[in-house]
Design a protein around this motif. Structure first.
Motif, PDB file in Angstrom:
ATOM      1  N   ALA A 149     -18.228  -7.754 -25.029  1.00 10.05           N
ATOM      2  CA  ALA A 149     -16.988  -8.210 -24.401  1.00 10.05           C
ATOM      3  C   ALA A 149     -17.245  -9.551 -23.733  1.00 10.05           C
ATOM      4  N   CYS A 150     -16.261 -10.461 -23.835  1.00 10.45           N
ATOM      5  CA  CYS A 150     -16.367 -11.703 -23.078  1.00 10.45           C
ATOM      6  C   CYS A 150     -15.702 -11.470 -21.729  1.00 10.45           C
ATOM      7  N   PHE A 151     -15.737 -12.466 -20.861  1.00 10.55           N
ATOM      8  CA  PHE A 151     -15.199 -12.254 -19.515  1.00 10.55           C
ATOM      9  C   PHE A 151     -13.682 -12.108 -19.531  1.00 10.55           C
ATOM     10  N   ALA A 152     -13.039 -12.581 -20.619  1.00 11.34           N
ATOM     11  CA  ALA A 152     -11.588 -12.473 -20.717  1.00 11.34           C
ATOM     12  C   ALA A 152     -11.163 -11.235 -21.517  1.00 11.34           C
ATOM     13  N   CYS A 153     -12.104 -10.559 -22.159  1.00 11.89           N
ATOM     14  CA  CYS A 153     -11.789  -9.407 -23.015  1.00 11.89           C
ATOM     15  C   CYS A 153     -11.150  -8.258 -22.233  1.00 11.89           C
ATOM     16  N   ALA A 154     -11.621  -8.062 -21.012  1.00 11.52           N
ATOM     17  CA  ALA A 154     -11.090  -6.987 -20.184  1.00 11.52           C
ATOM     18  C   ALA A 154     -10.880  -7.549 -18.793  1.00 11.52           C
ATOM     19  N   ARG A 168     -15.433 -15.998 -32.534  1.00 16.24           N
ATOM     20  CA  ARG A 168     -16.814 -15.456 -32.500  1.00 16.24           C
ATOM     21  C   ARG A 168     -16.821 -14.002 -32.974  1.00 16.24           C
ATOM     22  N   GLN A 169     -15.795 -13.234 -32.637  1.00 13.39           N
ATOM     23  CA  GLN A 169     -15.717 -11.835 -33.086  1.00 13.39           C
ATOM     24  C   GLN A 169     -15.630 -11.768 -34.609  1.00 13.39           C
ATOM     25  N   LYS A 170     -14.824 -12.677 -35.197  1.00  8.20           N
ATOM     26  CA  LYS A 170     -14.676 -12.721 -36.657  1.00  8.20           C
ATOM     27  C   LYS A 170     -16.024 -13.030 -37.318  1.00  8.20           C
ATOM     28  N   ALA A 225     -11.391 -18.710 -28.691  1.00  9.50           N
ATOM     29  CA  ALA A 225     -12.788 -18.916 -29.106  1.00  9.50           C
ATOM     30  C   ALA A 225     -13.514 -17.575 -29.212  1.00  9.50           C
ATOM     31  N   CYS A 226     -13.163 -16.623 -28.337  1.00  4.35           N
ATOM     32  CA  CYS A 226     -13.748 -15.281 -28.404  1.00  4.35           C
ATOM     33  C   CYS A 226     -13.371 -14.609 -29.724  1.00  4.35           C
ATOM     34  N   LEU A 227     -12.094 -14.741 -30.115  1.00  8.73           N
ATOM     35  CA  LEU A 227     -11.644 -14.126 -31.368  1.00  8.73           C
ATOM     36  C   LEU A 227     -12.384 -14.715 -32.567  1.00  8.73           C
ATOM     37  N   GLN A 262      -8.000  -7.910 -29.123  1.00 12.45           N
ATOM     38  CA  GLN A 262      -6.770  -8.574 -28.653  1.00 12.45           C
ATOM     39  C   GLN A 262      -7.053  -9.551 -27.508  1.00 12.45           C
ATOM     40  N   CYS A 263      -8.296  -9.994 -27.400  1.00  9.82           N
ATOM     41  CA  CYS A 263      -8.659 -10.895 -26.292  1.00  9.82           C
ATOM     42  C   CYS A 263      -7.762 -12.133 -26.291  1.00  9.82           C
ATOM     43  N   SER A 264      -7.432 -12.609 -25.096  1.00 11.72           N
ATOM     44  CA  SER A 264      -6.549 -13.780 -24.966  1.00 11.72           C
ATOM     45  C   SER A 264      -7.283 -15.094 -25.221  1.00 11.72           C
TER      46      SER A 264
HETATM   47 ZN    ZN Z   1     -12.949 -12.038 -25.224  1.00  9.41          ZN
END
Ligand code: ZN
Ligand code: ATP
Length: 299
Positions: A195-200, A281-283, A277-279, A272-274
């Motif tokens: 999880a990134c800091f914005a994920c949750a 990296r997840q891909k 860039a996190c999305l 569904q992270c906002s």
């Molecule tokens: Zn995230």
């Protein structure tokens, strides 16, 4: 006994022989690699300054230090800074002390606010720049640092570190001490993988573990050099494990000083992270899964 005395003398006068013993005793495969690593520390306050000192005493290659504040007398209830440094920027005061402790560490001082447009630019540029002492790396990485440690005390700055690390695909470890000074935590963040800091939302993430890691505006926070020292120790211990590849790096480690309770947990990324860039990296992480599986099988 003459021989024994002599070898004891050699050990005592050279701090590195004690560190190298980690290698002789089979804990670390190659301790000397520590000199090749660059670590960025954001926030040189109660946790960040002590972390910088620990890494300096361990012989880290290069430290990049970021903070916008100056040393105040009110900081003397923490470790590291000294009264005669009052008025200096925290980053310059840190460089002064750290270079005396270990002149071999390359120290970079960035007195800036990472949440401003200009500050963010300099922050990103400095994280990308290769270590001048070590321009040819054995692993082809594009980033100039091996690890980022977040030691800031507010949500906005953490979100900015999160943004930078997601964009750069840079692993970082976040740390925090609660407003009442009796608990703290560290959290490993690997873009796309954890999880990134914005994920949750952090308050939800922390519920039941460490309710108030985030300081509220206008509230006079409590502070203890003990809690900050423990959190810095946990942070740097896990940084060393990550860099030198020994033991297990905790994905999340809480510290409740009232009960001496250390909860751990793992957090997966939120699809569904906002943070865009996190999305990305997840891909990438999902696309690389077959390669990881094949490598794991080959081992
Ligand atoms: Zn995230
Ligand atoms: P307190 O808030 O209790 O008065 P403090 O500001 O020294 O103390 P710490 O928790 O000891 O807080 O350390 C956090 C550090 O992070 C501080 O030195 C602060 O200046 C730094 N910091 C916070 N936000 C930013 C930012 N946006 N850019 C650079 N440094 C920051």
């Amino acid at each position: 006994s003459k021989v024994k005395e002599m070898s004891a003398e050699v050990v005592d006068s050279n701090p590195y022989s004690r560190l190298m013993a980690l290698q002789r005793m089979g804990i670390v495969e190659n301790y000397e690699r520590i000199r090749d690593f660059s670590v960025a520390i954001v926030g040189i306050g109660g946790v960040g300054s002590v972390s910088a000192e620990m890494l300096t005493r361990c012989g880290i290659g290069r430290l990049l230090l970021y903070d916008y504040d100056t040393v105040e007398l009110a900081n003397m209830n923490r470790l590291f800074f000294r009264p005669e440094q009052v008025g200096m920027t925290k980053t310059d005061a840190a460089v002064q002390t750290l270079s005396e402790i270990n002149p071999d560490v390359v120290l970079e001082s960035y007195s800036l606010n990472i949440t401003t447009v200009k500050g963010f630019e300099v922050f990103m540029e400095s994280l990308r720049r290769q270590n001048p002492k070590n321009s040819v790396r054995d692993d082809a990485r594009s980033a100039g640092v091996d690890l980022v440690l977040s030691c800031v005390d507010n949500y906005e700055a953490r979100m900015v570190v999160n943004q930078a690390c997601n964009e750069l695909n840079q692993t970082w470890i976040e740390s925090g001490v609660s407003e009442d000074a009796v608990s703290g935590h560290i959290q490993l963040l690997i873009p796309g993988e954890t999880a990134c800091f914005a994920c949750a939302p952090p308050l939800v993430v922390a519920s039941g573990v460490d309710e108030r890691t985030l300081k509220r505006e206008g509230v006079c926070a409590a502070s203890l050099p003990t809690t900050m020292g423990v959190v810095a120790g946990l942070l740097v211990q896990n940084a060393l494990k990550f860099l030198l590849k020994f033991g297990e790096v905790s994905p999340y480690l809480g510290y409740n000083s009232l009960k001496d309770y250390f909860p751990t947990m793992e957090m997966r990324p939120n699809p569904q992270c906002s943070n865009s860039a996190c999305l990305e990296r997840q891909k990438e992480y999902l696309l690389e899964k077959p390669v990881r599986d094949a490598l794991a099988k080959a081992k």
